[in-house]
Scaffold this motif. Structure first.
Motif, mmCIF file in Angstrom:
data_model
loop_
_atom_site.group_PDB
_atom_site.id
_atom_site.type_symbol
_atom_site.label_atom_id
_atom_site.label_comp_id
_atom_site.label_asym_id
_atom_site.label_seq_id
_atom_site.Cartn_x
_atom_site.Cartn_y
_atom_site.Cartn_z
ATOM 1 N N GLU A 5 -14.322 15.121 2.156
ATOM 2 C CA GLU A 5 -15.108 13.867 2.422
ATOM 3 C C GLU A 5 -14.377 12.633 2.455
ATOM 4 O O GLU A 5 -14.298 11.778 3.260
ATOM 5 N N ARG A 6 -13.464 12.426 1.511
ATOM 6 C CA ARG A 6 -13.149 11.171 1.283
ATOM 7 C C ARG A 6 -11.693 10.823 1.733
ATOM 8 O O ARG A 6 -11.357 9.727 2.068
ATOM 9 N N ARG A 7 -10.705 11.908 1.743
ATOM 10 C CA ARG A 7 -9.428 11.618 2.305
ATOM 11 C C ARG A 7 -9.493 11.086 3.788
ATOM 12 O O ARG A 7 -8.732 10.235 4.060
ATOM 13 N N PRO A 8 -10.026 11.685 4.769
ATOM 14 C CA PRO A 8 -9.841 11.302 5.876
ATOM 15 C C PRO A 8 -10.638 9.837 6.093
ATOM 16 O O PRO A 8 -10.056 8.959 6.853
ATOM 17 N N ALA A 9 -11.813 9.599 5.463
ATOM 18 C CA ALA A 9 -12.334 8.389 5.641
ATOM 19 C C ALA A 9 -11.497 7.225 5.016
ATOM 20 O O ALA A 9 -11.366 6.157 5.572
ATOM 21 N N THR A 10 -10.661 7.487 4.032
ATOM 22 C CA THR A 10 -10.094 6.384 3.136
ATOM 23 C C THR A 10 -8.694 6.118 4.041
ATOM 24 O O THR A 10 -8.043 5.091 3.952
ATOM 25 N N SER A 11 -8.134 7.344 4.576
ATOM 26 C CA SER A 11 -7.007 7.220 5.213
ATOM 27 C C SER A 11 -7.045 6.353 6.607
ATOM 28 O O SER A 11 -6.334 5.471 6.949
ATOM 29 N N LYS A 12 -8.437 6.071 7.037
ATOM 30 C CA LYS A 12 -8.727 5.503 8.138
ATOM 31 C C LYS A 12 -8.659 4.046 7.785
ATOM 32 O O LYS A 12 -8.204 3.101 8.656
ATOM 33 N N ILE A 13 -9.258 3.709 6.602
ATOM 34 C CA ILE A 13 -9.412 2.317 6.369
ATOM 35 C C ILE A 13 -7.844 1.814 5.936
ATOM 36 O O ILE A 13 -7.502 0.781 5.971
ATOM 37 N N LEU A 19 -6.545 13.178 -6.789
ATOM 38 C CA LEU A 19 -6.407 11.729 -7.107
ATOM 39 C C LEU A 19 -7.605 10.863 -6.664
ATOM 40 O O LEU A 19 -8.752 11.437 -5.982
ATOM 41 N N MET A 20 -7.591 9.845 -7.495
ATOM 42 C CA MET A 20 -8.871 9.011 -6.878
ATOM 43 C C MET A 20 -8.434 7.627 -7.116
ATOM 44 O O MET A 20 -7.245 7.256 -7.643
ATOM 45 N N ASP A 47 0.860 -1.275 0.043
ATOM 46 C CA ASP A 47 0.097 0.014 0.148
ATOM 47 C C ASP A 47 0.950 1.152 -0.005
ATOM 48 O O ASP A 47 2.017 1.123 -0.305
ATOM 49 N N ARG A 48 0.278 2.390 0.330
ATOM 50 C CA ARG A 48 0.996 3.629 0.474
ATOM 51 C C ARG A 48 0.674 4.413 1.853
ATOM 52 O O ARG A 48 -0.434 4.227 2.223
ATOM 53 N N ASP A 49 1.348 5.192 2.210
ATOM 54 C CA ASP A 49 0.963 5.945 3.342
ATOM 55 C C ASP A 49 0.206 6.794 2.976
ATOM 56 O O ASP A 49 0.135 7.491 1.924
ATOM 57 N N PRO A 50 -0.969 7.196 3.865
ATOM 58 C CA PRO A 50 -1.982 8.147 3.697
ATOM 59 C C PRO A 50 -1.239 9.388 3.377
ATOM 60 O O PRO A 50 -0.312 9.983 4.054
ATOM 61 N N LEU A 51 -1.717 10.323 2.624
ATOM 62 C CA LEU A 51 -1.370 11.483 2.187
ATOM 63 C C LEU A 51 -1.972 12.635 2.975
ATOM 64 O O LEU A 51 -3.062 12.604 3.264
ATOM 65 N N ASP A 52 -1.438 13.992 3.235
ATOM 66 C CA ASP A 52 -2.114 15.031 3.754
ATOM 67 C C ASP A 52 -2.635 15.678 2.624
ATOM 68 O O ASP A 52 -3.804 16.542 3.015
ATOM 69 N N ALA A 82 -5.036 7.565 -5.159
ATOM 70 C CA ALA A 82 -5.172 8.390 -3.959
ATOM 71 C C ALA A 82 -5.035 7.356 -2.703
ATOM 72 O O ALA A 82 -4.322 8.113 -1.667
ATOM 73 N N HIS A 83 -5.499 6.314 -2.598
ATOM 74 C CA HIS A 83 -5.453 5.489 -1.266
ATOM 75 C C HIS A 83 -5.060 4.062 -1.432
ATOM 76 O O HIS A 83 -6.000 3.322 -0.945
ATOM 77 N N PRO A 84 -4.087 3.597 -2.060
ATOM 78 C CA PRO A 84 -3.887 2.232 -2.171
ATOM 79 C C PRO A 84 -3.988 1.456 -0.842
ATOM 80 O O PRO A 84 -3.414 1.845 0.198
ATOM 81 N N MET A 85 -4.539 0.214 -0.844
ATOM 82 C CA MET A 85 -4.804 -0.169 0.523
ATOM 83 C C MET A 85 -4.640 -1.716 0.424
ATOM 84 O O MET A 85 -4.811 -2.341 -0.597
ATOM 85 N N TYR A 86 -4.203 -2.362 1.451
ATOM 86 C CA TYR A 86 -4.311 -3.725 1.768
ATOM 87 C C TYR A 86 -5.685 -4.406 1.211
ATOM 88 O O TYR A 86 -6.717 -3.731 1.544
ATOM 89 N N PRO A 87 -5.557 -5.480 0.451
ATOM 90 C CA PRO A 87 -6.924 -6.193 -0.087
ATOM 91 C C PRO A 87 -7.535 -6.890 1.011
ATOM 92 O O PRO A 87 -7.568 -8.280 1.080
ATOM 93 N N ILE A 88 -7.917 -5.987 2.101
ATOM 94 C CA ILE A 88 -8.615 -6.806 3.309
ATOM 95 C C ILE A 88 -9.978 -6.185 3.649
ATOM 96 O O ILE A 88 -9.969 -4.867 3.363
#
Length: 426
Positions: free
Chosen positions: A346-354, A300-301, A286-291, A305-311
């Motif tokens: 709306e989206r960056r804080p939510a996806t960073s938490k995931i 980004l999308m 994945d990548r670290d969440p961006l500020d 924007a928010h590559p994450m583990y497939p979990i």
């Protein structure tokens, strides 16, 4: 002026269809010259399926997947830890869908071509960067022959994946994706479905795990279906590893011995592994969440924007939500930088938490808790954890990821079923 989109994956194509819904001109640029149904299976949660249905795609995706009815967790000995209904069986107004990722992308591509015309997507052109001024943004592109071109638009949406050139230009010192030590071997086997016939099952713990679910209807003559599976072994993060690639061939000898004893009364995992025609291998990154996702007229999308583990079945689902929320913001704020700010807020804080929750194993952490308490051996799970503890664990992740049933069922549509006309361009 036209909105430009770098990348015709799930995020970019969903956004293009959203632009069609709200009456905004859009053009996509995809580095692959021809999209083929590559890859393996993914799961789409009800909040993502809702958005596809509100785009009018329910008749399309019914032909390419299967409605997931249950999710179930097991110890490494195949003993049941927790199960719960999913989709409509759980009381959602929308189903959960297990589908081949490549077929989903191809379906979205066909819908874009049908609704926007075949010239809406320019294939064979890779985004390499951008420039902008007060009048708009310029997307820089190249093809495999080294030829270059530029396209001008009002806004640029970077949906060009985990190796996004647009993200790299915004964050020049970021470096490669982050590997936490897990290696995945993924494949599709023709086999008999298990448990409910539409169950998504996970077995194991943090250091060794097996995930599997059907992604097609059962053939009435053979009794077989396409069964997607993922074998995961976690190594130390400083171990040698290969660059992630969906199409890298996997070697069965690298992981099958670790799963040879995983023969359960509900599934023979070694037999399922051996029945696959081809196996893909790549490290889980994945990548670290961006500020910040935005640079002026550029945002980004999806995996850019928010590559994450497939979990937790959230990568593609969150990409679809990105596309729809940006569409909502364009309706509310018109084609403007203000819309991009509202989208990111709306989206960056939510996806960073995931992203961070998935690094901690997300909902799958329940298997590690059981492993630590009893090495996965028990007569009944009540000896290890109470039903309320298990339900609370599952509920917390659903709320975090945005598919809590009551909240989702009661929320109005993100985008009303109408277009917008005479939008001001800023």
């Amino acid at each position: 002026m036209t909105i430009l989109v770098a990348g015709a994956g799930i995020a970019g194509l969903t956004f293009a269809l959203t632009c069609r819904q709200i009456g905004v001109p859009v053009r996509l640029f995809e580095q692959v010259e021809e999209i083929h149904p590559l890859g393996v299976g993914i799961n789409l949660q009800p909040h993502a399926i809702r958005e596809l249905m509100e785009l009018g795609l329910d008749a399309w995706f019914e032909d390419i997947g299967i409605r997931t009815r249950e999710v179930a967790y097991f110890s490494k000995h195949g003993r049941p830890i927790w199960s719960e209904p999913r989709g409509r069986e759980a009381g959602y107004n929308w189903p959960q869908l297990s589908v081949h990722r490549g077929k989903l992308q191809l379906m979205l591509m066909r819908a874009v071509c049908d609704q926007l015309g075949t010239d809406a997507v320019a294939t064979g052109w890779k985004a390499t960067g951008y420039s902008q001024d007060a009048n708009g943004v310029v997307l820089h592109l190249t093809n495999r022959n080294g030829e270059t071109r530029t396209e001008q638009g009002s806004i640029l949406v970077a949906a060009d994946g985990i190796h996004s050139a647009i993200r790299a230009q915004m964050n020049p010192g970021e470096g490669p994706p982050v590997w936490g030590g897990a290696v995945l071997w993924r494949a599709i086997s023709r086999a008999k479905p298990f448990l409910t016939g539409a169950t998504m099952a996970m077995a194991g713990h943090e250091w060794q795990k097996f995930v599997t679910y059907p992604i097609s209807e059962t053939d009435p003559e053979t009794g077989l279906a396409d069964i997607n599976w993922v074998a995961e072994i976690k190594k130390q993060p400083d171990a040698l590893w290969n660059r992630e690639d969906w199409n890298r061939a996997g070697n069965i000898a690298d992981f099958l011995p670790a799963f040879e004893s995983w023969k359960f009364d509900w599934l023979d995992i070694p037999a399922l592994i051996r029945s696959a025609e081809r196996i893909y291998e790549y490290p889980m990154v994945d990548r670290d969440p961006l500020d910040n996702w935005r640079d002026g007229r550029v945002t980004l999308m999806g995996d850019a924007a928010h590559p994450m583990y497939p979990i937790g079945s959230n990568g593609a689902s969150q990409a679809i939500l990105d596309a729809r929320v940006l569409g909502k913001c364009l309706v509310e704020q018109k084609i403007s930088q203000t819309a991009l700010i509202a989208y990111e807020d709306e989206r960056r804080p939510a996806t960073s938490k995931i992203v961070l929750a998935n690094r901690g194993n997300g909902p799958d952490q329940i298997m590690q808790v059981v492993e630590e308490k009893c090495q996965g051996l028990f007569d009944t799970i009540d000896e290890v954890m109470s039903p309320q503890e298990l339900a609370d664990h599952a509920g917390r992740y659903k709320a975090l990821a945005g598919f809590d049933r009551e909240t989702l069922n009661s929320r109005p549509p993100l985008i009303p079923g109408r277009g917008i006309q005479d939008m001001a361009h800023a």
